[in-house]
Enzyme design. Sequence first.
Site, short mmCIF file in Angstrom:
data_model
loop_
_atom_site.label_atom_id
_atom_site.label_comp_id
_atom_site.label_asym_id
_atom_site.label_seq_id
_atom_site.Cartn_x
_atom_site.Cartn_y
_atom_site.Cartn_z
N ASP A 111 0.87 -1.17 0.00
CA ASP A 111 0.00 0.00 0.00
C ASP A 111 0.91 1.23 0.00
O ASP A 111 1.71 1.41 0.92
CB ASP A 111 -0.85 -0.06 1.27
CG ASP A 111 -1.72 1.17 1.46
OD1 ASP A 111 -1.54 2.17 0.75
OD2 ASP A 111 -2.59 1.12 2.35
N ILE A 112 0.81 2.07 -1.01
CA ILE A 112 1.75 3.18 -1.17
C ILE A 112 1.67 4.19 0.00
O ILE A 112 2.65 4.86 0.30
CB ILE A 112 1.55 3.89 -2.54
CG1 ILE A 112 2.83 4.66 -2.90
CG2 ILE A 112 0.33 4.77 -2.54
CD1 ILE A 112 2.90 5.05 -4.36
N GLY A 169 -9.74 5.11 -5.74
CA GLY A 169 -8.48 4.40 -5.94
C GLY A 169 -7.37 4.89 -5.03
O GLY A 169 -7.59 5.24 -3.86
N VAL A 170 -6.17 4.98 -5.58
CA VAL A 170 -5.01 5.37 -4.78
C VAL A 170 -5.12 6.85 -4.35
O VAL A 170 -4.66 7.23 -3.27
CB VAL A 170 -3.70 5.06 -5.56
CG1 VAL A 170 -3.47 5.98 -6.71
CG2 VAL A 170 -2.50 5.07 -4.61
N ASP A 171 -5.77 7.65 -5.15
CA ASP A 171 -6.01 9.07 -4.85
C ASP A 171 -6.80 9.18 -3.54
O ASP A 171 -6.40 9.90 -2.60
CB ASP A 171 -6.80 9.68 -6.02
CG ASP A 171 -6.80 11.21 -6.02
OD1 ASP A 171 -6.13 11.79 -5.16
OD2 ASP A 171 -7.49 11.79 -6.88
N SER A 186 -2.66 5.16 -13.97
CA SER A 186 -3.65 4.87 -15.03
C SER A 186 -4.12 3.41 -15.11
O SER A 186 -4.99 3.10 -15.92
CB SER A 186 -3.15 5.28 -16.43
OG SER A 186 -3.20 6.67 -16.61
N THR A 187 -3.54 2.52 -14.30
CA THR A 187 -3.86 1.08 -14.49
C THR A 187 -5.08 0.62 -13.70
O THR A 187 -5.38 -0.57 -13.66
CB THR A 187 -2.66 0.19 -14.13
OG1 THR A 187 -2.37 0.33 -12.72
CG2 THR A 187 -1.43 0.53 -14.93
N GLY A 188 -5.77 1.56 -13.04
CA GLY A 188 -6.98 1.20 -12.29
C GLY A 188 -8.20 1.71 -13.02
O GLY A 188 -8.56 1.23 -14.11
N TYR A 241 -8.63 4.23 -14.80
CA TYR A 241 -8.36 4.73 -16.15
C TYR A 241 -8.04 3.64 -17.17
O TYR A 241 -7.81 3.93 -18.36
CB TYR A 241 -7.24 5.79 -16.11
CG TYR A 241 -7.68 7.15 -15.60
CD1 TYR A 241 -9.02 7.40 -15.29
CD2 TYR A 241 -6.77 8.19 -15.44
CE1 TYR A 241 -9.41 8.65 -14.81
CE2 TYR A 241 -7.17 9.44 -14.98
CZ TYR A 241 -8.49 9.66 -14.67
OH TYR A 241 -8.89 10.91 -14.21
N1 AR6 Z 1 -1.34 1.68 -2.96
C1 AR6 Z 1 -0.78 1.34 -4.14
N2 AR6 Z 1 -1.49 1.17 -5.27
C2 AR6 Z 1 -2.83 1.34 -5.20
C3 AR6 Z 1 -3.51 1.70 -4.01
C4 AR6 Z 1 -2.69 1.87 -2.84
N3 AR6 Z 1 -3.22 2.21 -1.67
N4 AR6 Z 1 -4.84 1.78 -4.27
C5 AR6 Z 1 -4.99 1.47 -5.58
N5 AR6 Z 1 -3.79 1.21 -6.14
P1 AR6 Z 1 -6.33 4.14 -9.70
P2 AR6 Z 1 -5.95 5.58 -12.25
C6 AR6 Z 1 -3.46 0.84 -7.53
O1 AR6 Z 1 -7.70 3.71 -10.11
O2 AR6 Z 1 -6.21 4.34 -13.02
C7 AR6 Z 1 -9.08 8.28 -9.09
O3 AR6 Z 1 -10.46 8.42 -8.84
C8 AR6 Z 1 -4.55 0.25 -8.38
O4 AR6 Z 1 -4.66 -1.15 -8.15
O5 AR6 Z 1 -6.14 4.62 -8.30
O6 AR6 Z 1 -4.78 6.43 -12.63
C9 AR6 Z 1 -8.44 9.58 -9.51
O7 AR6 Z 1 -8.99 10.69 -8.86
C10 AR6 Z 1 -4.03 0.55 -9.77
O8 AR6 Z 1 -3.10 -0.45 -10.20
O9 AR6 Z 1 -5.77 5.33 -10.66
C11 AR6 Z 1 -8.71 9.60 -10.99
O10 AR6 Z 1 -10.02 10.08 -11.25
C12 AR6 Z 1 -3.28 1.86 -9.60
O11 AR6 Z 1 -3.11 2.04 -8.20
C13 AR6 Z 1 -8.63 8.14 -11.38
O12 AR6 Z 1 -8.92 7.41 -10.19
C14 AR6 Z 1 -3.97 3.07 -10.17
O13 AR6 Z 1 -5.37 2.93 -9.99
C15 AR6 Z 1 -7.25 7.78 -11.83
O14 AR6 Z 1 -7.25 6.45 -12.31
#
Ligand code: AR6
Length: 180
Positions: free
Chosen positions: A14-15, A36-38, A125-127, A129
Site C-alpha cells: 500500500d503506497i 483508488g489510490v487518490d 492509469s492502471t486502475g 483509467y
Molecule cells: N497503494 C498502491 N497502489 C494502489 C492503491 C494503494 N493504496 N490503491 C490502488 N492502487 P487508480 P488511475 C493501484 O484507479 O487508473 C481516481 O479516482 C490500483 O490497483 O487509483 O490512474 C483519480 O482521482 C491501480 O493499479 O488510478 C482519478 O479520477 C493503480 O493504483 C482516477 O482514479 C492506479 O489505480 C485515476 O485512475
Amino acid sequence: METITSRIRIIKGDITKIQADAIVNAANTSLLGGGGVDGAIHRAGGTEILEACRKIVARQGGCKVGEAVITSAGKLDAKFVIHTVGPVWNNGNNNEDEKLANCYSNSMKLAAENGCHSIAFPGISTGIYKFPKDRAAGIAIKTIYDFLKTHDLPGQVILVCFDDESLRVLNEPSNTYNTH
Ligand code: AR6
C-alpha cells in the site's frame, strides 16, 4: 558497483505506508481527490494535502494529463506527495503511451528539483483509467531507467503494486529493463 537497475525496486503493498521522500498520486485533472489510490492518499494524509491542492488549483487551475504538481504530505511518512494525472485508456488512439511516460518523467523531475532521494509510484492509469497493466509496466520501467541515466535522483525508485497482476507484469522477463 551500484547499477541503475538495482535502484529500481518492485514491491507489493500500500503506497500510503511506504517510506520514501516522495510518493506519487494517480490524481485527476481537478486535483481535488477521487477514488483508488487518490482516495487512499488523501484519507491517510489528511486535509493538509487537499488544502495544498486547492491552492494549486486557485493558482493554475488543476493539472493537465501527463503533468505533475507537488504538495506536502500531511500525516504520511513521506515529505511530499507528487500528484500526476495519467491518461484514460482509449485503445491507444490518444497518445496514451507518451502521456503516461510524461507522468513518470515529470514526477521524477519534480522530485529531483525538490531534493528527494527516493520516490514511490503506484501503477498510474492502471486502475479506474484502464490502461493495460503490461503495457504500462514496460513504459514505467523504461521511462524510469532512462531518467536515472541522465538525472540526479540518488536513491531508490520504488514501484508499488497493489495486486498480483501488477507485480507479475513488472517482473516479466520480456521487459527489457527488468531489474532481475
Ligand atoms: N497503494 C498502491 N497502489 C494502489 C492503491 C494503494 N493504496 N490503491 C490502488 N492502487 P487508480 P488511475 C493501484 O484507479 O487508473 C481516481 O479516482 C490500483 O490497483 O487509483 O490512474 C483519480 O482521482 C491501480 O493499479 O488510478 C482519478 O479520477 C493503480 O493504483 C482516477 O482514479 C492506479 O489505480 C485515476 O485512475
